[in-house]
Design an enzyme around this catalytic site. Structure first.
Site, PDB file in Angstrom:
ATOM      1  N   SER A 230       0.820  -1.210   0.000  1.00 14.58           N
ATOM      2  CA  SER A 230       0.000   0.000   0.000  1.00 14.58           C
ATOM      3  C   SER A 230       0.854   1.260   0.000  1.00 14.58           C
ATOM      4  O   SER A 230       0.495   2.264  -0.637  1.00 14.58           O
ATOM      5  CB  SER A 230      -0.957   0.004   1.190  1.00 14.58           C
ATOM      6  OG  SER A 230      -0.263   0.080   2.414  1.00 14.58           O
TER       7      SER A 230
ATOM      8  N   ASN B 221      12.937   4.371   6.044  1.00  9.44           N
ATOM      9  CA  ASN B 221      11.947   3.402   6.509  1.00  9.44           C
ATOM     10  C   ASN B 221      10.734   4.148   7.047  1.00  9.44           C
ATOM     11  O   ASN B 221      10.859   5.257   7.577  1.00  9.44           O
ATOM     12  CB  ASN B 221      12.551   2.543   7.623  1.00  9.44           C
ATOM     13  CG  ASN B 221      11.563   1.532   8.177  1.00  9.44           C
ATOM     14  OD1 ASN B 221      11.006   0.720   7.445  1.00  9.44           O
ATOM     15  ND2 ASN B 221      11.332   1.565   9.481  1.00  9.44           N
TER      16      ASN B 221
ATOM     17  N   HIS C 280       7.618   3.823   9.790  1.00 13.06           N
ATOM     18  CA  HIS C 280       7.315   3.063  11.012  1.00 13.06           C
ATOM     19  C   HIS C 280       6.026   3.597  11.630  1.00 13.06           C
ATOM     20  O   HIS C 280       5.833   4.818  11.713  1.00 13.06           O
ATOM     21  CB  HIS C 280       8.473   3.208  12.001  1.00 13.06           C
ATOM     22  CG  HIS C 280       8.269   2.422  13.262  1.00 13.06           C
ATOM     23  ND1 HIS C 280       8.403   1.055  13.315  1.00 13.06           N
ATOM     24  CD2 HIS C 280       7.919   2.822  14.521  1.00 13.06           C
ATOM     25  CE1 HIS C 280       8.165   0.632  14.546  1.00 13.06           C
ATOM     26  NE2 HIS C 280       7.861   1.681  15.289  1.00 13.06           N
TER      27      HIS C 280
ATOM     28  N   VAL D  28      17.647  -0.366  15.410  1.00 16.46           N
ATOM     29  CA  VAL D  28      16.292  -0.428  14.868  1.00 16.46           C
ATOM     30  C   VAL D  28      15.492   0.828  15.204  1.00 16.46           C
ATOM     31  O   VAL D  28      15.416   1.239  16.371  1.00 16.46           O
ATOM     32  CB  VAL D  28      15.558  -1.681  15.407  1.00 16.46           C
ATOM     33  CG1 VAL D  28      14.097  -1.672  14.960  1.00 16.46           C
ATOM     34  CG2 VAL D  28      16.255  -2.945  14.925  1.00 16.46           C
TER      35      VAL D  28
END
Length: 209
Positions: free
Chosen positions: A34, A128, A130, A165
């Site tokens: 998406s 990224n 998140h 992370v």
């Protein structure tokens, strides 16, 4: 309480007409795609001066593949189970992106840990998305973490990827209120709406650099 979201970082103007060539994107996905579609639509509308060069995926049965093929965007399967180490997988990813002349890499639902191999190949240009307002609720199950913590506001973040992370420099965020009757599904759906807005904006930031 209203569920109207607010942006934490200012959105750039969307008139991205530029003499610069489009930023060549490589997208990494492990799921529905998406966010891939959100980026593609921003490009189609002329709001993002970029081109999706290739989609790299690690599963053969995900919806993201069909979404890329509908747009005649190349797809490359790099099954993580076929590599002995994460570094070996990342070297294959880097080689693929180099072959497609990728300049910026977008992790759009890539559900694998990465190594310094990939980070070093695209310094400052590996991003990224998140589903939380980092630095809160890092790692897996961020939506569930927010609900368990009973926070009143969560959201989503696009950040530069580092080895730690969800700890890299933040490019842009959007806040989403947590409603009293929210479930993981309903909250995730509203957070995802904001993901689709801010991911193209984050890429636009890099395209202008």
């Amino acid at each position: 309480m209203t569920d109207t979201p607010s942006l934490i970082s200012p959105i750039l103007t969307t008139n991205l007409a530029s003499e610069r060539p489009p930023l060549m994107l490589g997208i990494m996905a492990s799921g529905s795609g998406s966010n891939f579609v959100a980026v593609a639509r921003a490009i189609d509308r002329g709001n993002l001066n970029a081109k999706i060069a290739v989609l790299v995926h690690n599963k053969s049965d995900i919806a993201a593949i069909d979404r890329a093929r509908e747009r005649e965007i190349p797809t490359v399967l790099l099954d993580h189970r076929e590599y002995r180490t994460r570094a070996a997988l990342d070297r294959a990813i880097v080689s693929t992106f180099e072959a497609y002349q990728v300049e910026c890499v977008v992790m759009a639902g890539w559900m694998r840990m990465i190594t310094q191999v990939l980070i070093d190949a695209f310094p400052g240009r590996l991003i990224n998305i998140h589903p939380s307002l980092l630095p809160s609720f890092r790692g897996l199950h961020a939506i569930e973490q927010a609900l368990s913590a009973r926070v009143k506001i969560t959201g989503c973040t696009v950040h530069v990827v580092t080895l730690e992370v969800d700890a890299g420099p933040i490019l842009i965020q959007s806040a989403v209120p947590v409603l009293a009757d929210d479930t993981a599904a309903t909250l995730h759906a509203r957070v995802q709406i904001q993901e689709h807005l801010i991911l193209p904006e984050a890429i636009a930031i890099l395209a202008r650099c």
